[in-house]
Design a protein around this motif. Structure first.
Motif, PDB file in Angstrom:
ATOM      1  N   LEU A 162      37.376  38.972  46.968  1.00 30.69           N
ATOM      2  CA  LEU A 162      38.405  38.400  48.109  1.00 30.69           C
ATOM      3  C   LEU A 162      39.751  39.139  47.448  1.00 30.69           C
ATOM      4  CD1 LEU A 162      39.534  37.533  50.455  1.00 30.69           C
ATOM      5  CD2 LEU A 162      39.542  35.268  49.176  1.00 30.69           C
ATOM      6  N   TRP A 163      39.952  38.937  46.277  1.00 31.48           N
ATOM      7  CA  TRP A 163      41.183  39.389  45.581  1.00 31.48           C
ATOM      8  C   TRP A 163      41.344  40.704  45.720  1.00 31.48           C
ATOM      9  CZ3 TRP A 163      44.768  36.665  41.479  1.00 31.48           C
ATOM     10  CH2 TRP A 163      44.931  35.402  41.879  1.00 31.48           C
ATOM     11  N   GLU A 164      40.085  41.552  45.299  1.00 30.22           N
ATOM     12  CA  GLU A 164      40.260  43.328  45.438  1.00 30.22           C
ATOM     13  C   GLU A 164      40.549  43.638  46.696  1.00 30.22           C
ATOM     14  OE1 GLU A 164      36.753  44.148  43.557  1.00 30.22           O
ATOM     15  OE2 GLU A 164      37.393  43.427  41.456  1.00 30.22           O
ATOM     16  N   LYS A 165      39.973  42.952  47.885  1.00 25.36           N
ATOM     17  CA  LYS A 165      40.226  43.351  49.293  1.00 25.36           C
ATOM     18  C   LYS A 165      41.647  43.244  49.435  1.00 25.36           C
ATOM     19  CE  LYS A 165      38.519  44.390  53.176  1.00 25.36           C
ATOM     20  NZ  LYS A 165      38.387  45.999  53.463  1.00 25.36           N
ATOM     21  N   TYR A 166      42.232  41.977  48.940  1.00 26.94           N
ATOM     22  CA  TYR A 166      43.518  41.725  49.505  1.00 26.94           C
ATOM     23  C   TYR A 166      44.385  42.638  48.891  1.00 26.94           C
ATOM     24  CZ  TYR A 166      48.181  39.106  49.204  1.00 26.94           C
ATOM     25  OH  TYR A 166      49.120  38.870  49.078  1.00 26.94           O
ATOM     26  N   TYR A 167      44.245  42.927  47.975  1.00 29.38           N
ATOM     27  CA  TYR A 167      45.183  44.169  47.057  1.00 29.38           C
ATOM     28  C   TYR A 167      44.903  45.516  47.524  1.00 29.38           C
ATOM     29  CZ  TYR A 167      47.362  40.473  44.371  1.00 29.38           C
ATOM     30  OH  TYR A 167      47.903  39.173  43.886  1.00 29.38           O
ATOM     31  N   ASP A 168      43.971  45.792  48.194  1.00 31.28           N
ATOM     32  CA  ASP A 168      43.547  47.142  48.649  1.00 31.28           C
ATOM     33  C   ASP A 168      44.185  47.012  50.049  1.00 31.28           C
ATOM     34  OD1 ASP A 168      42.139  48.062  46.361  1.00 31.28           O
ATOM     35  OD2 ASP A 168      40.123  47.587  47.322  1.00 31.28           O
TER      36      ASP A 168
END
Length: 316
Positions: A155-161
């Protein structure tokens, strides 16, 4: 010289905020603000993009047709108040952006900026990941997590992407609550480097984009009233930003009178603990504005933290 670059009112964010916009401005004057950035939420393109609380005030009668007229009414009222209170406070007119679906929101942000000469800036923010709000409550945060594969790190990775996409597409001057994804995290105050390296690498990448744009990160004290130990951005991000030579602005992200300047002393203490000595805001020339379709010139303005503190009039 105290200020905020991020504020909302119940008049134009019904259900999500409180109080009339004029009352918010009058209160801001009373606590010593010399500049206030008005940044109501931009119109959304689908009803499903609203927070649940935004659907309640008019008993389910909210329609897409209301959104653009509401934004137009906001801009008209903001200009009226800008002129009325020009001798007491420097009013900047903006809006807070969304990036729920970039193909829709990117063009809309561009249109809102170009079609209204009174608009000075917008805040580049992310409130949704995989189309689901990540800052409304824990249940919706977990829905977003599930949509990203069930692991919080994903989820964090998707947020920053998604944030990376927004930054490159819209090039904001002010980047809102950079690490908002922390709010409902299982460990919101934990250092990310060495714990979630996939996310950390994306965070650094996004900071580098911000620096390349000449953007400012807002230090947003709303994190403190929501129970986090540090404002947005947290210390780890702030330290990295300082190493890059990045600049900070400052915001209460108030959603009504009761939140104006909330936790400002703690926020300033936090910045000083990082070795930060100045903050940045914008100055309109001329102020309050220009006639017709001519935009005011915007100038970057540095304010020392000592000057900022001196201007505040907070009840002890």
């Amino acid at each position: 010289m105290a200020f905020t670059m991020h504020s909302h009112s119940g008049q134009f964010c019904p259900g999500h905020a409180k109080d009339q916009l004029e009352e918010v401005i009058k209160h801001a004057i009373s606590v010593g603000y010399k500049t206030i950035g008005l940044t109501e939420h931009m119109p959304r393109t689908q009803l499903s993009d609203l927070y649940p609380e935004e659907l309640d005030p008019d008993n389910g009668k909210t329609t897409l047709a209301n959104f653009i007229p509401n934004h137009a009414s906001y801009l008209a009222e903001a200009q009226r108040l800008q002129a009325k209170y020009a001798s007491q406070i420097h009013i900047l007119i903006g809006f807070e952006g969304e990036w729920i679906r970039g193909s829709e929101y990117g063009p809309l942000i561009s249109s809102l900026l170009s079609s209204a000469p009174c608009v000075d800036y917008f805040i580049g923010s992310i409130h949704h990941t995989a189309g689901i709000p990540i800052d409304f409550d824990k249940a919706m945060f977990l829905q977003a997590q599930e949509a990203c594969g069930g692991e919080e790190e994903k989820l964090w990775e998707k947020y920053y992407d998604e944030q990376h996409e927004m930054l490159n597409a819209t090039k904001p001057k002010v980047v809102g609550h950079f690490d908002l994804i922390r709010l409902f995290s299982e460990e919101p105050d934990r250092r990310v480097k060495g714990w979630r390296d996939g996310a950390w690498n994306r965070m650094k990448r996004n900071l580098e984009v911000c620096k390349g744009l000449g953007a400012w990160l807002e230090v947003n004290t709303s994190a403190l009233r929501k129970g986090l130990k540090e404002p947005y951005p947290g210390r780890e991000v702030a330290e990295e930003w300082i190493k890059m030579g990045g600049k900070f602005t400052f915001s209460d992200d108030s959603h009504g009178i009761a939140q104006v300047a909330t936790n400002y002393t703690r926020g300033l203490d936090y910045l000083e603990s990082l070795g930060v000595t100045e903050l940045w805001t914008l100055e309109r020339v001329p102020h309050p504005g220009t006639e017709g379709d001519v935009k005011s010139e915007l100038r970057d303005k540095a304010v020392t933290i000592a000057e900022f503190r001196q201007g505040l009039r907070l009840e002890q």
